[in-house]
Design a protein around this motif. Structure first.
Motif, PDB file in Angstrom:
ATOM      1  N   UNK A 292       1.349  -5.794  -5.011  1.00  0.00           N
ATOM      2  CA  UNK A 292       1.609  -4.855  -3.922  1.00  0.00           C
ATOM      3  C   UNK A 292       0.511  -3.793  -3.934  1.00  0.00           C
ATOM      4  N   UNK A 293      -0.270  -3.719  -2.868  1.00  0.00           N
ATOM      5  CA  UNK A 293      -1.352  -2.743  -2.777  1.00  0.00           C
ATOM      6  C   UNK A 293      -0.851  -1.538  -1.984  1.00  0.00           C
ATOM      7  N   UNK A 294      -0.941  -0.358  -2.595  1.00  0.00           N
ATOM      8  CA  UNK A 294      -0.477   0.870  -1.956  1.00  0.00           C
ATOM      9  C   UNK A 294      -1.617   1.546  -1.202  1.00  0.00           C
ATOM     10  N   UNK A 295      -1.264   2.590  -0.460  1.00  0.00           N
ATOM     11  CA  UNK A 295      -2.215   3.322   0.386  1.00  0.00           C
ATOM     12  C   UNK A 295      -3.462   3.781  -0.374  1.00  0.00           C
ATOM     13  N   UNK A 296      -3.292   4.240  -1.595  1.00  0.00           N
ATOM     14  CA  UNK A 296      -4.397   4.786  -2.380  1.00  0.00           C
ATOM     15  C   UNK A 296      -5.208   3.691  -3.070  1.00  0.00           C
ATOM     16  N   UNK A 297      -4.930   2.445  -2.769  1.00  0.00           N
ATOM     17  CA  UNK A 297      -5.657   1.338  -3.380  1.00  0.00           C
ATOM     18  C   UNK A 297      -5.098   0.877  -4.706  1.00  0.00           C
TER      19      UNK A 297
END
Length: 76
Positions: free
Chosen positions: A25-30
């Protein structure tokens, strides 16, 4: 099978069907966060599940095989 979102590995090992899944799972902040699941199913349960014939699964037989396996494994 590998993709950008997950990796899935299915194998037969020591009389078990092993299913190993890694979800990425890749979040907004990378940041990449990984969740892992490993499922071990005795082959007797898999065989019972597919014993119904073409295009059908025998869930009752699979549950019976699973309960028999669990009783055998819990004996002293």
């Amino acid at each position: 099978m590998q993709s950008n979102d997950c990796d899935v590995r299915v194998a037969k090992q020591d009389n078990h069907l092993i299913i190993h899944v890694v979800d990425k799972d890749v979040h907004e902040k990378g940041e990449v966060r990984k969740s892992q699941v490993e499922i071990k199913v005795p082959m007797k349960v898999v065989d019972a599940l597919f014993s119904a014939g073409k295009d059908e699964l025998d869930l009752v037989a699979a549950l019976h095989a699973l309960s028999t396996q669990a009783i055998r494994n819990s004996s002293p």
